[in-house]
Scaffold this motif. Structure first.
Motif, PDB file in Angstrom:
ATOM      1  N   ASN A 199      21.213  48.160  65.506  1.00 20.31           N
ATOM      2  CA  ASN A 199      21.173  47.187  66.607  1.00 20.31           C
ATOM      3  C   ASN A 199      19.770  46.619  66.799  1.00 20.31           C
ATOM      4  O   ASN A 199      19.604  45.417  67.086  1.00 20.31           O
ATOM      5  CB  ASN A 199      21.636  47.840  67.914  1.00 20.31           C
ATOM      6  N   LYS A 234      30.607  51.417  60.840  1.00 14.91           N
ATOM      7  CA  LYS A 234      32.025  51.582  60.520  1.00 14.91           C
ATOM      8  C   LYS A 234      32.315  51.172  59.079  1.00 14.91           C
ATOM      9  O   LYS A 234      33.039  51.873  58.350  1.00 14.91           O
ATOM     10  CB  LYS A 234      32.869  50.738  61.489  1.00 14.91           C
ATOM     11  N   GLU A 235      31.741  50.053  58.642  1.00 12.64           N
ATOM     12  CA  GLU A 235      31.944  49.604  57.261  1.00 12.64           C
ATOM     13  C   GLU A 235      31.333  50.596  56.278  1.00 12.64           C
ATOM     14  O   GLU A 235      31.891  50.861  55.212  1.00 12.64           O
ATOM     15  CB  GLU A 235      31.325  48.217  57.066  1.00 12.64           C
ATOM     16  N   ASP A 290      24.945  44.012  64.129  1.00 11.37           N
ATOM     17  CA  ASP A 290      25.984  44.715  64.887  1.00 11.37           C
ATOM     18  C   ASP A 290      26.097  46.134  64.345  1.00 11.37           C
ATOM     19  O   ASP A 290      26.766  46.368  63.341  1.00 11.37           O
ATOM     20  CB  ASP A 290      27.316  43.962  64.751  1.00 11.37           C
ATOM     21  N   SER A 302      27.608  48.876  65.368  1.00  9.95           N
ATOM     22  CA  SER A 302      28.929  49.526  65.325  1.00  9.95           C
ATOM     23  C   SER A 302      29.732  49.087  64.113  1.00  9.95           C
ATOM     24  O   SER A 302      30.325  49.915  63.406  1.00  9.95           O
ATOM     25  CB  SER A 302      29.711  49.220  66.612  1.00  9.95           C
ATOM     26  N   SER A 303      29.759  47.789  63.851  1.00 13.51           N
ATOM     27  CA  SER A 303      30.567  47.293  62.731  1.00 13.51           C
ATOM     28  C   SER A 303      29.969  47.709  61.387  1.00 13.51           C
ATOM     29  O   SER A 303      30.706  48.032  60.442  1.00 13.51           O
ATOM     30  CB  SER A 303      30.717  45.769  62.803  1.00 13.51           C
ATOM     31  N   ILE A 304      28.657  47.719  61.286  1.00 11.23           N
ATOM     32  CA  ILE A 304      28.034  48.091  60.017  1.00 11.23           C
ATOM     33  C   ILE A 304      28.199  49.581  59.740  1.00 11.23           C
ATOM     34  O   ILE A 304      28.510  49.994  58.605  1.00 11.23           O
ATOM     35  CB  ILE A 304      26.553  47.678  60.006  1.00 11.23           C
ATOM     36  N   ILE A 307      23.670  53.549  64.706  1.00  9.45           N
ATOM     37  CA  ILE A 307      24.063  52.320  65.409  1.00  9.45           C
ATOM     38  C   ILE A 307      22.877  51.752  66.171  1.00  9.45           C
ATOM     39  O   ILE A 307      22.622  50.532  66.146  1.00  9.45           O
ATOM     40  CB  ILE A 307      25.256  52.596  66.359  1.00  9.45           C
ATOM     41  N   SER A 323      33.568  53.396  55.439  1.00  9.12           N
ATOM     42  CA  SER A 323      34.823  53.026  54.779  1.00  9.12           C
ATOM     43  C   SER A 323      34.682  53.156  53.259  1.00  9.12           C
ATOM     44  O   SER A 323      33.639  53.533  52.731  1.00  9.12           O
ATOM     45  CB  SER A 323      35.190  51.584  55.135  1.00  9.12           C
TER      46      SER A 323
END
Length: 305
Positions: free
Chosen positions: A170, A181-182, A175, A177-179, A166, A185
């Motif tokens: 950054n 997280k993706e 972003d 956190s979002s990347i 992260i 997935s």
């Protein structure tokens, strides 16, 4: 029948008149031949880190012949059942000594002590982050891969940890956190599986592997970190050109602006310098306001201010 063989006194043309301009630019050169280059790699591949100085120069000077594809190969899914018998690696602690040897031999600094106290459990998380960023911006994906390698090899950070990833993302202005997280997935897994399938179809079994292929799907495969002349010879054979013409080398100022951090070995390889010539070369090419001179693991590097 229309007669096109008319000499016009005003235009000075004998023949068909139809150009709107008195002078137009044309290009009679044959279309530039290009090839596909597949670089199969992994974020924690130590020999890939060792290859960076040569690969950077190859790209800088001959990138106009190449469509570059970076492919994640999947070096370490987990330690369950993993063994690299050729290198004597059966558990994380074994990697530390191997990395140390690669760092000393290549002079691309490698710490490696994280394998003793905070070992990476899988190279898949940073590989998936790379693939997610690559879908958005190829240039940023390459920058992420470089920063991730600096983090793990030189600064001893565990790039299998989400928080480390992260932070790196950054710093790219994305972003994190979002990347991350993706990447964790099903989307990230699917993207990485596509690279694994491509690597298998190319017959890749070790890293780094570089495959150059022309439009007839013929070319060369170069396995391992090799000197520059291997890749030049491979390019010439693949493109079937009598002569491949290099682009001029970038100035050190431009290179540092682009890369942000350069190790001594990278400067030596780019500009054909000996190790003891690097310091005076830096002082000649850069103003003191452009960079900071630092040291890591006995190797000097410059970082952009």
């Amino acid at each position: 029948m229309k007669n096109n063989m008319i000499c016009d006194l005003e235009t000075g043309i004998c023949g068909e008149v139809g150009e709107d301009n008195d002078m137009v630019m044309i290009d009679l050169n044959k279309p530039q031949k290009t090839i596909d280059l597949y670089y199969v790699t992994d974020p924690i591949c130590s020999h890939c880190w060792a290859l960076e100085p040569v690969l950077r120069r190859f790209e800088e000077q001959y990138g106009h012949y190449i469509k570059f594809h970076t492919v994640m190969g999947g070096l370490l899914e987990s330690w369950n059942g993993f063994a690299d018998k050729a290198n004597g690696i059966n558990n994380p602690a074994d990697v530390a000594e191997h990395w140390r040897e690669v760092g000393e031999h290549s002079r691309m600094p490698i710490d490696g002590s994280l394998w003793l106290d905070n070992p990476i459990q899988s190279s898949y998380p940073p590989s998936r982050v790379f693939k997610v960023i690559q879908q958005r911006d190829e240039k940023l994906a390459q920058e992420f891969l470089r920063r991730a390698r600096e983090a793990v090899f030189v600064f001893n950070q565990n790039i299998g940890d989400d928080e480390v990833l992260i932070d790196i993302v950054n710093q790219l202005g994305l972003d994190g956190s979002s990347i991350v997280k993706e990447a964790a997935s099903s989307i990230g897994k699917q993207l990485l599986d596509q690279d694994f399938a491509l690597a298998r179809s190319l017959g890749v079994r070790g890293f780094p592997t570089i495959i150059m292929a022309n439009d007839e799907n013929k070319g060369v495969k170069i396995v391992g970190a090799r000197p520059l002349d291997y890749y030049l010879k491979g390019l010439q054979q693949t493109i079937s050109a009598e002569e491949i013409k290099p682009n001029p080398l970038p100035s050190l100022s431009d290179l540092l602006e682009k890369e942000a951090l350069l190790f001594s070995k990278e400067i030596e390889v780019m500009y054909d310098l000996s190790q003891d010539e690097v310091n005076s070369f830096i002082q000649k090419e850069l103003s003191t306001t452009q960079y900071q001179l630092k040291e890591a693991l006995g190797e000097y590097y410059i970082e952009k201010n």
